[in-house]
Design an enzyme around this catalytic site. Structure first.
Site, PDB file in Angstrom:
ATOM      1  N   ARG A  95       4.161   7.737   8.122  1.00 58.83           N
ATOM      2  CA  ARG A  95       3.117   7.143   8.970  1.00 58.83           C
ATOM      3  C   ARG A  95       2.698   8.152  10.021  1.00 58.83           C
ATOM      4  O   ARG A  95       3.754   8.553  10.734  1.00 58.83           O
ATOM      5  CB  ARG A  95       3.443   5.852   9.309  1.00 58.83           C
ATOM      6  CG  ARG A  95       2.623   4.839  10.045  1.00 58.83           C
ATOM      7  CD  ARG A  95       1.237   4.806   9.442  1.00 58.83           C
ATOM      8  NE  ARG A  95       0.433   3.666   9.773  1.00 58.83           N
ATOM      9  CZ  ARG A  95      -0.626   3.158   9.500  1.00 58.83           C
ATOM     10  NH1 ARG A  95      -1.174   3.717   8.532  1.00 58.83           N
ATOM     11  NH2 ARG A  95      -1.272   2.013   9.984  1.00 58.83           N
ATOM     12  N   THR A 370      -8.295   5.024   1.911  1.00 61.27           N
ATOM     13  CA  THR A 370      -6.906   5.123   1.758  1.00 61.27           C
ATOM     14  C   THR A 370      -6.796   5.428   0.177  1.00 61.27           C
ATOM     15  O   THR A 370      -7.519   5.210  -0.573  1.00 61.27           O
ATOM     16  CB  THR A 370      -6.171   3.894   2.012  1.00 61.27           C
ATOM     17  OG1 THR A 370      -6.388   3.670   3.344  1.00 61.27           O
ATOM     18  CG2 THR A 370      -4.598   3.947   1.696  1.00 61.27           C
ATOM     19  N   THR A 388      -3.226   7.774   3.352  1.00 64.47           N
ATOM     20  CA  THR A 388      -4.391   7.572   4.175  1.00 64.47           C
ATOM     21  C   THR A 388      -4.910   8.275   5.435  1.00 64.47           C
ATOM     22  O   THR A 388      -4.176   8.811   5.986  1.00 64.47           O
ATOM     23  CB  THR A 388      -4.506   5.988   4.583  1.00 64.47           C
ATOM     24  OG1 THR A 388      -6.012   5.607   4.869  1.00 64.47           O
ATOM     25  CG2 THR A 388      -3.584   5.720   5.686  1.00 64.47           C
ATOM     26  N   ASN A 390      -7.121   6.554   7.174  1.00 66.67           N
ATOM     27  CA  ASN A 390      -7.617   5.162   7.549  1.00 66.67           C
ATOM     28  C   ASN A 390      -9.112   4.877   6.965  1.00 66.67           C
ATOM     29  O   ASN A 390      -9.563   4.546   5.905  1.00 66.67           O
ATOM     30  CB  ASN A 390      -7.625   4.883   9.205  1.00 66.67           C
ATOM     31  CG  ASN A 390      -7.850   3.640   9.419  1.00 66.67           C
ATOM     32  OD1 ASN A 390      -7.636   2.823   8.602  1.00 66.67           O
ATOM     33  ND2 ASN A 390      -8.102   3.328  10.683  1.00 66.67           N
ATOM     34  N   ASP A 412      -5.499   1.186  13.852  1.00 66.92           N
ATOM     35  CA  ASP A 412      -4.779   0.024  13.063  1.00 66.92           C
ATOM     36  C   ASP A 412      -3.631  -0.346  14.191  1.00 66.92           C
ATOM     37  O   ASP A 412      -3.108  -1.298  13.893  1.00 66.92           O
ATOM     38  CB  ASP A 412      -3.994   0.721  12.328  1.00 66.92           C
ATOM     39  CG  ASP A 412      -4.462   0.891  10.650  1.00 66.92           C
ATOM     40  OD1 ASP A 412      -5.570   0.349  10.655  1.00 66.92           O
ATOM     41  OD2 ASP A 412      -4.052   1.519   9.636  1.00 66.92           O
ATOM     42  N   SER A 441       0.772  -0.884   9.653  1.00 67.13           N
ATOM     43  CA  SER A 441      -0.106  -0.732   8.313  1.00 67.13           C
ATOM     44  C   SER A 441       0.012  -1.801   7.402  1.00 67.13           C
ATOM     45  O   SER A 441       0.724  -2.710   7.262  1.00 67.13           O
ATOM     46  CB  SER A 441       0.449   0.666   7.706  1.00 67.13           C
ATOM     47  OG  SER A 441      -0.252   0.906   6.212  1.00 67.13           O
ATOM     48  N   GLY A 462      -7.689  -0.245   0.513  1.00 61.58           N
ATOM     49  CA  GLY A 462      -8.496  -1.249   0.710  1.00 61.58           C
ATOM     50  C   GLY A 462      -7.926  -2.045   2.052  1.00 61.58           C
ATOM     51  O   GLY A 462      -8.327  -3.210   2.389  1.00 61.58           O
ATOM     52  N   GLY A 463      -7.585  -1.395   3.154  1.00 61.92           N
ATOM     53  CA  GLY A 463      -7.232  -1.901   4.623  1.00 61.92           C
ATOM     54  C   GLY A 463      -6.516  -3.170   4.322  1.00 61.92           C
ATOM     55  O   GLY A 463      -5.656  -3.517   3.731  1.00 61.92           O
TER      56      GLY A 463
HETATM   57  O1  DON Z   1      -2.371   1.734   6.972  1.00 61.75           O
HETATM   58  C1  DON Z   1      -3.483   0.730   6.752  1.00 61.75           C
HETATM   59  O2  DON Z   1      -3.078  -0.536   6.594  1.00 61.75           O
HETATM   60  C2  DON Z   1      -4.812   1.293   6.846  1.00 61.75           C
HETATM   61  N1  DON Z   1      -5.116   2.347   7.772  1.00 61.75           N
HETATM   62  C3  DON Z   1      -5.403   1.576   5.507  1.00 61.75           C
HETATM   63  C4  DON Z   1      -6.597   1.775   5.496  1.00 61.75           C
HETATM   64  C5  DON Z   1      -7.426   1.787   3.937  1.00 61.75           C
HETATM   65  O3  DON Z   1      -6.781   1.164   3.020  1.00 61.75           O
HETATM   66  C6  DON Z   1      -8.678   2.117   3.770  1.00 61.75           C
HETATM   67  N2  DON Z   1      -9.264   1.797   2.540  1.00 61.75           N
HETATM   68  N3  DON Z   1     -10.041   1.733   1.872  1.00 61.75           N
END
Ligand code: DON
Length: 558
Positions: A95, A370, A388, A390, A412, A441, A462-463
């Site tokens: 990370r 990501t 990712t 982000n 984040d 994350s 997918g955040g």
């Molecule tokens: O680490 C995380 O949770 C976020 N930065 C992930 C970002 C993400 O999955 C964007 N995707 N669609």
């Protein structure tokens, strides 16, 4: 007469269907499932040359940095969950970290308000990248083939070019103006005419950076020309990443979170991802309910799953952060009795309003484009990596001369308690910005075994919707008997405590179900895609791939 032909036709269809199904199962030697066909090819070629799953993962990571610039990266970070065929489980945290000059209130104005977009679209939005060191460490510990052999395929794709899919062309066209605005004079990924499917994309500077990494390993990125270019880029926009930050960046091996769901063992990512803890809490919360009998995406199933989600995300907002800086109460959060007690307030009659749910409390506690790829090799070693920048294309700022994009992972962190980040997630002290700290994350690379043998490799971008997408995919197979592909294709829903609503992919629930849930007080909001899961299932006949049709995702087995 006609009837006879109909009958024969139907028989042929059935035979074809059966063949297609068994085709999916026939791969005995391994499989790669990832976001772009060329990168999946690279991975499988490495497996065929005798590389193991980690070798293939390293090659796929570098290939994705070329062919999937939305999320594949050199300038970002990620997490790996590894399980050897013999049963050793391990995880690698690569990370990004806050630069040493970062401060808790760095995104606040003099009135104490969050400055819009500062943590997202500036040179100060980037954490110190971890992906290259992550790949070096993974290879050092588990790799079999020589390092240059794993980086070379990415160099070839960058130098000689590759054919763009329609989706990649459209994604780049969409940010054309932003790329020009944020990168004066650099010219990366832009041209006068819009890109179109089949165009060949050549990235010369990126190829040179990859060559430095091929020849010098870690030093090819964190020192020398590449480090000079990153620091020079920072200087053009008050960015904070220094030579010392780069020299000091190190990926960390961390003990996997291990738990169970029924007779399955779950190996997943510990903090600084909240994903593993959340996934286990979600699965344990619904374990006592007969989901299989309720059925897939019925009102009963959705209400139990959503109620688990709001409780779990409330916990996340308070207790989860970088364990090197904040004591995350992992054991308490995962204690079965605690998880069970959290569901006590669940009622079949009405939704529990999120406003009435607070993060749990337990004795002894002081008080987020990501991409994911799943790989299995001939021996049965498995790798799940989520990585990712982000946001899609990260900060959209390229490192001048080096040709790669920087992340905007600093978003984040919780910039201010009570103010949501780009995924609507809340946080407080546990995830406040501090120098050299890792931002929390949601990434949830996960490996599941049954009776000690590999069962599933799974993960998604997918955040904030990452853990709920992984949760649904797992339950789709275990509870609803879906094939890996059907489990990945199935429509998804998502809820995260705050805001108090349930997002669904259009068509995920039928009108009657929506109506029933609505009457109980669930605010259902229909919208676009949730997640992009890439997974592998081991069946008695071989490996089955689940490549998400929401993207260009591809499963290749052999
Ligand atoms: O680490 C995380 O949770 C976020 N930065 C992930 C970002 C993400 O999955 C964007 N995707 N669609």
């Amino acid at each position: 007469m006609y009837r006879k032909w109909y009958f024969l036709g139907a028989c042929l269809l059935i035979v074809n269907y059966v063949n297609a199904q068994s085709d999916q199962n026939k791969y005995q030697n391994g499989m790669v499932v990832c976001a772009y066909p060329d990168a999946a090819n690279v991975g499988v070629e490495i497996l065929k040359k005798g590389g193991n799953a980690v070798d293939a993962a390293v090659a796929v990571q570098f290939a994705l940095a070329v062919v999937h610039p939305q999320a594949g990266n050199l300038g970002g970070g990620g997490f790996m969950v590894f399980r050897s065929a013999k049963g050793e489980a391990n995880t690698l945290d690569f990370r990004e970290k806050a630069p040493a000059l970062a401060t808790t209130n760095m995104y606040l104005d003099t009135a104490g308000d969050v400055i819009p977009d500062m943590s997202l679209a500036t040179h100060q939005a980037s954490g110190v990248p971890g992906s290259v060191d992550g790949m070096v460490e993974a290879h050092k510990k588990y790799g079999k083939l020589k390092w240059p052999q794993l980086v070379q395929p990415a160099i070839n794709l960058a130098k000689n070019g590759f054919k763009m899919t329609a989706r990649l062309a459209a994604d780049i066209n969409r940010v054309h103006d932003t790329f020009i605005k944020m990168n004066p004079g650099k010219g990366y990924l832009v041209k006068a005419e819009p890109w179109k499917e089949g165009d060949v994309l050549i990235q010369t500077d990126l190829a040179k950076t990859l060559q430095l990494i091929r020849d010098n390993g870690r030093a090819g990125f964190y020192a020398g020309k590449t480090a000079d270019a990153i620091v020079a880029e920072m200087k053009t926009g008050n960015g904070l990443i220094s030579k010392t930050d780069l020299a000091n960046y190190h990926a960390v091996w961390r003990k996997a979170i291990k738990s169970t769901y029924k007779q399955y063992a779950i190996f997943t990512m510990p903090p600084p991802s909240s994903g593993g803890i959340a996934l286990v809490q979600l699965l344990k919360s619904v374990e006592p309910y007969p989901l299989h009998r309720f059925g897939h995406n019925t009102d009963s199933t959705v209400s139990v799953m959503v109620e688990a989600e709001r409780r779990v995300y409330a916990d996340r907002s308070k207790y989860l952060g970088d364990p090197d800086f904040y004591e995350v109460p992992v054991d308490s959060l995962l204690r079965p009795a605690y998880i069970k007690a959290r569901m006590n307030s669940f009622s079949w009659d009405a939704a529990t309003p999120s406003s009435s749910i607070q993060p749990g409390s337990f004795a002894g506690y002081e008080s987020d484009q990501t991409t994911h790829y799943s790989i299995v090799d001939k021996e049965g070693n498995a790798v799940a990596i989520t990585t990712t920048l982000n946001g899609t294309f990260g900060s959209k700022i390229f490192v001048g001369g080096a040709g790669f994009l920087l992340n905007n992972e600093m978003d984040d962190f919780s910039s201010k308690p009570g103010v949501p980040n780009m995924y609507g997630l809340l946080g407080g002290k546990a995830n406040a910005i501090q120098p050299n700290k890792r931002m929390l994350s949601c990434m949830t690379p996960t490996i599941i075994t049954k009776d000690g043998k590999l069962f599933m490799v799974v993960g998604t971008p997918g955040g904030s919707t990452i853990m709920t997408s992984v949760y649904q995919t797992i339950l789709n197979v275990i509870e609803f008997n879906m094939s890996m592909q059907d489990a990945v294709t199935a429509k998804r829903f998502h809820s995260q405590w705050m805001p108090d609503k349930v997002d669904i992919e259009r068509g995920a629930l039928d009108a009657a179900t929506i109506n029933k849930l609505d009457q109980k007080g669930y605010k259902i909001v229909a919208g676009g895609n949730i997640g992009r899961v890439d997974a592998i299932l081991k069946t008695k006949d071989g490996y089955q791939g689940g490549a998400d049709p929401r993207g260009d995702d591809t499963a290749i087995g052999w």
